[in-house]
Design a protein around this motif. Structure first.
Motif, PDB file in Angstrom:
ATOM      1  N   LYS A   6       0.833  -1.203   0.000  1.00  0.00           N
ATOM      2  CA  LYS A   6       0.000   0.000   0.000  1.00  0.00           C
ATOM      3  C   LYS A   6       0.870   1.256   0.000  1.00  0.00           C
ATOM      4  N   SER A  36      -4.813   6.379   8.235  1.00  0.00           N
ATOM      5  CA  SER A  36      -6.110   5.852   8.664  1.00  0.00           C
ATOM      6  C   SER A  36      -7.116   5.879   7.523  1.00  0.00           C
ATOM      7  N   ARG A  37      -7.045   6.926   6.697  1.00  0.00           N
ATOM      8  CA  ARG A  37      -7.970   7.032   5.554  1.00  0.00           C
ATOM      9  C   ARG A  37      -7.561   6.058   4.449  1.00  0.00           C
ATOM     10  N   GLY A  85      -8.798   2.717   5.315  1.00  0.00           N
ATOM     11  CA  GLY A  85     -10.243   2.581   5.448  1.00  0.00           C
ATOM     12  C   GLY A  85     -10.702   2.254   6.851  1.00  0.00           C
ATOM     13  N   HIS A  86      -9.983   2.743   7.854  1.00  0.00           N
ATOM     14  CA  HIS A  86     -10.366   2.464   9.232  1.00  0.00           C
ATOM     15  C   HIS A  86     -11.713   3.091   9.572  1.00  0.00           C
ATOM     16  N   GLY A  87     -12.529   2.337  10.312  1.00  0.00           N
ATOM     17  CA  GLY A  87     -13.792   2.845  10.810  1.00  0.00           C
ATOM     18  C   GLY A  87     -13.762   2.900  12.319  1.00  0.00           C
ATOM     19  N   GLN A 108      -5.589  -1.013  14.747  1.00  0.00           N
ATOM     20  CA  GLN A 108      -5.615   0.158  13.879  1.00  0.00           C
ATOM     21  C   GLN A 108      -4.421   1.070  14.146  1.00  0.00           C
ATOM     22  N   THR A 156      -1.605   1.991  11.431  1.00  0.00           N
ATOM     23  CA  THR A 156      -1.364   3.393  11.095  1.00  0.00           C
ATOM     24  C   THR A 156       0.106   3.749  11.243  1.00  0.00           C
TER      25      THR A 156
END
Length: 483
Positions: A165, A239-240, A243-245, A256, A260
């Motif tokens: 990524k 985090s974006r 796709g962290h919720g 998470q 990150t």
């Protein structure tokens, strides 16, 4: 219970409320509908309240009497607001919360105001939230830490999907390699659809705030003395990217954070660029965390973390990492080299006292803070070599150390150090117990008042984003929103 003749996704409560909704919508009384289907009103009432579920043949009769189809009775569409609240409350009354409080289920009469139903549902939701909050104990945190550390060890602290990524993002902004500049960090933000905005009133509990509706990323206008403006930007963007919720458990929250920080490190120190550098350093027997730090203009902690990500996978070197507070408490740890760190009964390292004779503790007593400190330490399961530094943080001083087994020391700068230590922390008398003479003299004549860390007795931070005051965040966004 759903009968064999009815669809499994249409429960008795929903079917009953839909019958009532259609009946009252046609201005028909319970007695009138009961008469049309040749059933007693009391029996029909049990169907409408969900206490019994009609068989398919009776549903067909009800549908004909109401001038509709059986599909309309069984459809999954939304009910009216009142019916939806009644169903939610009836389901709540059957749950653990009502049972634990000793509240017996009761009939929800038509005369009960909708406002009362809404209030009861809100109270139920708050009680559920408080129960979840109490469940988030330090023990849960330790269990989550242990599970995550086991995962990291099994894959040598290397997350291939995050490396990929990072490479995709860097390729998209045409990063040429080497240190990632602040301008490149801004280009990554633009690529992801964000503009950067610096504010002096950023909420105290946050490092950054993302306005997803307007594509704005807010950061503090004042950078901490040891802070890195790039890191704050990249952590927020990571985090974006991932796709962290909203996390639903402490384990998810912790995972998470690890992802990150890992992705941020992979962007600052790209795998494709740094691996050849490390391989060359190994060939020259000159691996140095300081050199890695300086080559990519990152903090020592980031360089140390990044080395543990890549050392085993690309250099075939097993390693360990420790971050220790000046009080002696271990705050972060990783190992895949069989080093014997102290653990609690759950296997957690974080929160334990590091041995006073280990490099991570000894380094606090070294006056030279400009150069790294090296030490060989003999332990019950072999000799280890470590390089360590002391750095300030908002919580006080921390030592950061990276270590390897004796056989791998040959690849590192600092292997010729004369510093030696012996750590037998698996033995009680190593450092956790005072010398016999001192203990005999003072054990019965002393009473220390322990300074208990506030986090030891407190529950873990809770809320949509643990540890964050969401009211401050929402008020901040309201004040800064371009709308």
């Amino acid at each position: 219970m759903v009968t064999a003749d009815a669809p499994e996704d249409s429960d008795a409560l929903t079917i009953g409320r839909r019958i009532r909704q259609l009946r009252t919508g046609r201005g028909m009384t319970l007695e009138e509908l009961a008469s049309r289907i040749d059933r007693a009103p009391s029996q029909l009432s049990m169907f409408e309240t969900g206490k019994r579920e009609p068989k398919l043949t009776l549903l067909q009769a009800i549908a004909r009497a109401l001038g509709t189809t059986i599909d309309a009775l069984l459809e999954g569409g939304p009910l009216d607001e009142r019916s939806a609240m009644e169903i939610s409350l009836e389901r709540a009354m059957k749950g653990q919360t009502f049972q634990a409080l000793g509240i017996a289920p009761f009939r929800i009469a038509k005369t009960v105001p909708s406002e009362a139903l809404a209030a009861m549902l809100a109270l139920h939701g708050e009680i559920e939230r408080l129960r979840d909050e109490r469940a988030a104990t330090p023990e849960e945190a330790r269990r989550a830490n242990v599970e995550l550390r086991h995962l990291m060890r099994t894959q040598d602290n290397h997350f291939a999907e995050l490396e990929t990524k990072a490479a995709e993002i860097l390729a998209a902004v045409r990063h040429p390699g080497g240190p990632l500049t602040q301008r490149t960090a801004s280009e990554i933000a633009a690529y992801l659809g964000f503009t950067l905005h610096y504010a002096s009133d950023l909420p105290q509990t946050t490092r950054s705030v993302a306005d997803l509706a307007n594509g704005r990323l807010y950061l503090s206008s004042g950078v901490h003395a040891k802070g890195d403006a790039r890191t704050a930007v990249l952590q927020a963007l990571s985090s974006r990217i991932l796709g962290h919720g909203e996390p639903h458990s402490y384990a998810e929250f912790l995972r998470q954070r690890v992802e990150t920080n890992y992705l941020t490190g992979a962007l600052l120190v790209p795998e494709a660029h740094v691996v050849p550098v490390l391989q060359d350093a190994k060939h020259r027997r000159a691996i140095s965390i300081e050199d890695l730090r300086d080559a990519y203009s990152v903090s020592y902690e980031t360089a140390a973390h990044r080395f543990t990500n890549l050392a085993t996978r690309h250099l075939d070197i097993a390693v360990h990492f420790l971050k220790v507070h000046e009080s002696g408490t271990i705050t972060k740890a990783y190992e895949n080299d069989d080093v014997n760190f102290p653990t609690d009964r759950l296997g957690s390292i974080e929160g334990q006292l590091c041995c006073r004779r280990w490099t991570s503790r000894v380094v606090f007593d070294v006056e030279d803070r400009f150069n790294p400190y090296y030490q060989y330490t003999d332990t019950g399961n072999g000799t280890y070599w470590c390089t360590a530094r002391v750095e300030p943080s908002s919580e006080g001083l921390h030592s950061l150390s990276v270590g390897v087994r004796f056989d791998d020391t040959k690849w590192f700068v600092g292997r010729d150090t004369g510093n030696r230590g012996v750590s037998k922390h698996s033995v009680e008398t190593c450092c956790r117990r005072a010398p016999v003479e001192l203990e005999e003299r003072w054990r019965e004549h002393s009473w220390p008042n322990v300074r208990t860390p506030r986090t030891l007795l407190a529950t873990l931070p809770t809320g949509s984003f643990p540890g964050v005051d969401t009211t401050d965040v929402y008020e901040f966004l309201e004040a800064h929103s371009p709308g």
